[in-house]
Design an enzyme around this catalytic site. Structure first.
Site, PDB file in Angstrom:
ATOM      1  N   ARG A 128      -0.056 -79.342 -48.391  1.00  0.00           N
ATOM      2  CA  ARG A 128       0.335 -77.978 -48.763  1.00  0.00           C
ATOM      3  C   ARG A 128       0.349 -77.812 -50.275  1.00  0.00           C
ATOM      4  NH1 ARG A 128       2.127 -75.750 -43.833  1.00  0.00           N
ATOM      5  NH2 ARG A 128       2.663 -77.395 -42.371  1.00  0.00           N
ATOM      6  N   CYS A 134      19.780 -82.252 -58.542  1.00  0.00           N
ATOM      7  CA  CYS A 134      18.312 -82.307 -58.730  1.00  0.00           C
ATOM      8  C   CYS A 134      17.982 -81.522 -60.010  1.00  0.00           C
ATOM      9  CB  CYS A 134      17.589 -81.704 -57.541  1.00  0.00           C
ATOM     10  SG  CYS A 134      18.220 -82.327 -55.972  1.00  0.00           S
ATOM     11  N   CYS A 138      24.515 -75.406 -54.696  1.00  0.00           N
ATOM     12  CA  CYS A 138      24.319 -76.728 -54.085  1.00  0.00           C
ATOM     13  C   CYS A 138      24.954 -77.834 -54.935  1.00  0.00           C
ATOM     14  CB  CYS A 138      22.820 -76.991 -53.917  1.00  0.00           C
ATOM     15  SG  CYS A 138      22.487 -78.572 -53.150  1.00  0.00           S
ATOM     16  N   CYS A 146       9.265 -70.866 -42.806  1.00  0.00           N
ATOM     17  CA  CYS A 146      10.087 -71.959 -43.333  1.00  0.00           C
ATOM     18  C   CYS A 146      11.378 -71.383 -43.895  1.00  0.00           C
ATOM     19  CB  CYS A 146       9.355 -72.684 -44.457  1.00  0.00           C
ATOM     20  SG  CYS A 146       7.698 -73.185 -44.002  1.00  0.00           S
ATOM     21  N   CYS A 179       7.953 -83.028 -42.642  1.00  0.00           N
ATOM     22  CA  CYS A 179       7.316 -82.372 -43.782  1.00  0.00           C
ATOM     23  C   CYS A 179       7.909 -83.030 -45.015  1.00  0.00           C
ATOM     24  CB  CYS A 179       7.613 -80.871 -43.759  1.00  0.00           C
ATOM     25  SG  CYS A 179       6.997 -80.017 -45.234  1.00  0.00           S
ATOM     26  N   CYS A 210      16.129 -78.061 -60.193  1.00  0.00           N
ATOM     27  CA  CYS A 210      16.470 -77.000 -59.245  1.00  0.00           C
ATOM     28  C   CYS A 210      17.474 -75.985 -59.797  1.00  0.00           C
ATOM     29  CB  CYS A 210      17.009 -77.623 -57.964  1.00  0.00           C
ATOM     30  SG  CYS A 210      17.306 -76.392 -56.679  1.00  0.00           S
ATOM     31  N   CYS A 218      10.104 -74.112 -39.575  1.00  0.00           N
ATOM     32  CA  CYS A 218      10.427 -75.274 -40.409  1.00  0.00           C
ATOM     33  C   CYS A 218      11.762 -75.005 -41.104  1.00  0.00           C
ATOM     34  CB  CYS A 218       9.315 -75.502 -41.436  1.00  0.00           C
ATOM     35  SG  CYS A 218       9.629 -76.918 -42.512  1.00  0.00           S
TER      36      CYS A 218
HETATM   37  N1  SAM Z   1      18.361 -78.522 -50.359  1.00  0.00           N
HETATM   38  C1  SAM Z   1      17.297 -78.961 -49.584  1.00  0.00           C
HETATM   39  C2  SAM Z   1      16.681 -80.254 -50.070  1.00  0.00           C
HETATM   40  O1  SAM Z   1      16.667 -80.495 -51.268  1.00  0.00           O
HETATM   41  O2  SAM Z   1      16.184 -81.008 -49.253  1.00  0.00           O
HETATM   42  C3  SAM Z   1      16.225 -77.936 -49.385  1.00  0.00           C
HETATM   43  C4  SAM Z   1      15.733 -77.036 -50.475  1.00  0.00           C
HETATM   44  S1  SAM Z   1      14.885 -77.769 -51.825  1.00  0.00           S
HETATM   45  C5  SAM Z   1      14.789 -76.403 -52.889  1.00  0.00           C
HETATM   46  C6  SAM Z   1      13.245 -78.148 -51.254  1.00  0.00           C
HETATM   47  C7  SAM Z   1      12.284 -78.793 -52.220  1.00  0.00           C
HETATM   48  O3  SAM Z   1      11.718 -77.812 -53.073  1.00  0.00           O
HETATM   49  C8  SAM Z   1      12.788 -79.848 -53.166  1.00  0.00           C
HETATM   50  O4  SAM Z   1      12.924 -81.091 -52.570  1.00  0.00           O
HETATM   51  C9  SAM Z   1      11.701 -79.876 -54.223  1.00  0.00           C
HETATM   52  O5  SAM Z   1      10.706 -80.823 -53.884  1.00  0.00           O
HETATM   53  C10 SAM Z   1      11.136 -78.453 -54.194  1.00  0.00           C
HETATM   54  N2  SAM Z   1      11.516 -77.728 -55.425  1.00  0.00           N
HETATM   55  C11 SAM Z   1      12.742 -77.238 -55.721  1.00  0.00           C
HETATM   56  N3  SAM Z   1      12.755 -76.667 -56.936  1.00  0.00           N
HETATM   57  C12 SAM Z   1      11.506 -76.803 -57.449  1.00  0.00           C
HETATM   58  C13 SAM Z   1      10.903 -76.422 -58.682  1.00  0.00           C
HETATM   59  N4  SAM Z   1      11.571 -75.822 -59.642  1.00  0.00           N
HETATM   60  N5  SAM Z   1       9.595 -76.713 -58.865  1.00  0.00           N
HETATM   61  C14 SAM Z   1       8.887 -77.345 -57.879  1.00  0.00           C
HETATM   62  N6  SAM Z   1       9.421 -77.732 -56.706  1.00  0.00           N
HETATM   63  C15 SAM Z   1      10.706 -77.480 -56.483  1.00  0.00           C
HETATM   64 FE1  SF4 Z   2      20.295 -78.731 -53.719  1.00  0.00          FE
HETATM   65 FE2  SF4 Z   2      18.190 -77.828 -55.036  1.00  0.00          FE
HETATM   66 FE3  SF4 Z   2      18.544 -80.446 -54.766  1.00  0.00          FE
HETATM   67 FE4  SF4 Z   2      17.893 -78.967 -52.604  1.00  0.00          FE
HETATM   68  S1  SF4 Z   2      16.629 -79.318 -54.436  1.00  0.00           S
HETATM   69  S2  SF4 Z   2      19.453 -80.568 -52.746  1.00  0.00           S
HETATM   70  S3  SF4 Z   2      18.956 -77.054 -53.125  1.00  0.00           S
HETATM   71  S4  SF4 Z   2      19.883 -79.039 -55.891  1.00  0.00           S
END
Ligand code: SAM
Ligand code: SF4
Ligand code: DTB
Length: 335
Positions: A269, A65, A61, A105, A197, A68, A137
């Site tokens: 959740r 973030c 991606c 989901c 959500c 992530c 979802c």
């Molecule tokens: N890429 C899309 C987005 O960011 O909207 C969808 C997938 S993203 C992994 C969905 C959510 O998972 C993120 O917005 C974050 O809130 C949560 N998330 C991701 N990695 C995480 C982590 N290591 N610990 C806790 N929550 C996490």
């Molecule tokens: Fe990409 Fe992870 Fe951010 Fe979702 S949370 S936008 S998968 S970097």
């Protein structure tokens, strides 16, 4: 400013102020637990929804973030596989249903949805999941109005797009898209008639004020998001936040209880981070307002408690779950 704790009445409001939210978040735990339970019992009758999560497209991606493992900026080792096809996803959904999940989901590690083959497959997946009689979802980053309305037509129940943290702390966590981008995406989802959500994460190095600020944004949405995932950071090796300190379970309980008071009817959740919570801490989360969990051995790139241990836990707690759940237990235990 709350005049007295008796002001917390369960009235549905969209004008919560940060100061009063802070007061709720920081009130003596024993009072917070009591107030949130009254509201939870009144509106939600202790029914926990089981949702299964599946990563259709993992890793690569372009967003940064910092929590992530799927970002190109992280050096995390994640299991890589080509994007799953419609058939594979629907087989997985069927298994999740057999195991007792009510909602399926699906996640895509994308900055935004692009039109074309993958989006067409996403629409097929949504239709297929709905045909199985499950809620569907999707979480796949930003989307356009047109894409939102095509997802709505396909029968999508909800779109997950989190705010993650407060507007103030956000820039310390993500720089490649703005808070406003996220709010705009959520508005497009809402305008298309899809359930929203939207939640966040604790453990990103935020203050209590940031938590109140995130809850202020969420609880001032009118209507409230139907679904509010509260994640606690899973500190994944290779991500920018790998060394963040683990969150005390009491903080999770406070966050859930406050979200319940502010958004009495939303599904709160209890999401990522459950592996670090004791059985007792999870029970307190259910008591104070959590009414859904991710159910199944995996989240997106990290593990989750096994469904056997969750079934045992939920039975012990005595909450009710999906109507098919008891049958699932019988079928599975006879296998
Ligand atoms: N890429 C899309 C987005 O960011 O909207 C969808 C997938 S993203 C992994 C969905 C959510 O998972 C993120 O917005 C974050 O809130 C949560 N998330 C991701 N990695 C995480 C982590 N290591 N610990 C806790 N929550 C996490
Ligand atoms: Fe990409 Fe992870 Fe951010 Fe979702 S949370 S936008 S998968 S970097
Ligand atoms: C949400 O708020 N939490 C889920 C779901 N929405 C997509 C994701 C949690 C991801 C945890 C880290 C991982 O497994 O990579």
């Amino acid at each position: 400013m709350i005049k007295s704790y008796s002001d917390i009445s369960g009235e549905i409001r969209f004008d919560w102020q940060r100061e009063e939210i802070s007061e709720i978040l920081n009130m003596p735990l024993i009072d917070l637990m009591w107030k949130s339970q009254i509201i939870h019992r009144k509106f939600n009758a202790y029914r926990v929804q089981l949702a299964s999560l599946y990563s259709v497209k993992t890793g690569g991606c372009q967003e940064d973030c910092s929590y992530c493992s799927q970002s190109i900026y992280s050096s995390s080792e994640i299991k890589s596989h080509p994007q799953y096809e419609v058939k594979e996803v629907l087989e997985r959904a069927q298994i999740a249903k057999k195991e007792g999940a009510e909602r399926f989901c699906m996640g895509w590690a994308w900055r935004e949805i692009r039109d074309g083959k993958s989006f067409n497959s996403m629409l097929e997946m949504v239709k297929g999941v709905r045909k199985l009689g499950m809620e569907a979802c999707v979480t796949a980053g930003m989307l356009t109005e047109e894409q939102a309305s095509r997802l709505a037509e396909a029968g999508l129940t909800a779109y997950n797009h989190n705010l993650d943290t407060s507007p103030e702390h956000y820039k310390n966590i993500i720089t490649t898209r703005t808070y406003q981008d996220r709010l705009d995406t959520i508005k497009r989802v809402r305008d298309a008639g899809i359930n929203v959500c939207c939640g966040g994460i604790i453990g990103l190095g935020e203050t209590n004020g940031d938590r109140a600020s995130l809850l202020e944004v969420l609880s001032n949405m009118n209507p409230h998001p139907e679904s509010v995932p509260i994640n606690s950071l899973v500190a994944i090796e290779g991500t920018g936040l790998e060394d963040n300190q683990e969150i005390d379970s009491i903080e999770m309980i406070r966050m859930i209880a406050t979200a319940r008071i502010l958004m009495p009817k939303s599904k709160i959740r209890l999401s990522a981070g459950r592996e670090k919570l004791s059985k007792e801490a999870q029970i307190l989360c259910f008591q104070c307002g959590a009414n859904s969990i991710f159910y199944g051995d995996e989240l997106l790139t990290t593990s989750n408690p096994s469904f056997q241990s969750d079934r045992k836990l939920l039975k012990e707690v005595g909450v009710s779950f999906n109507k098919d759940f008891e049958n699932c237990i019988k079928t599975l235990s006879s296998l």
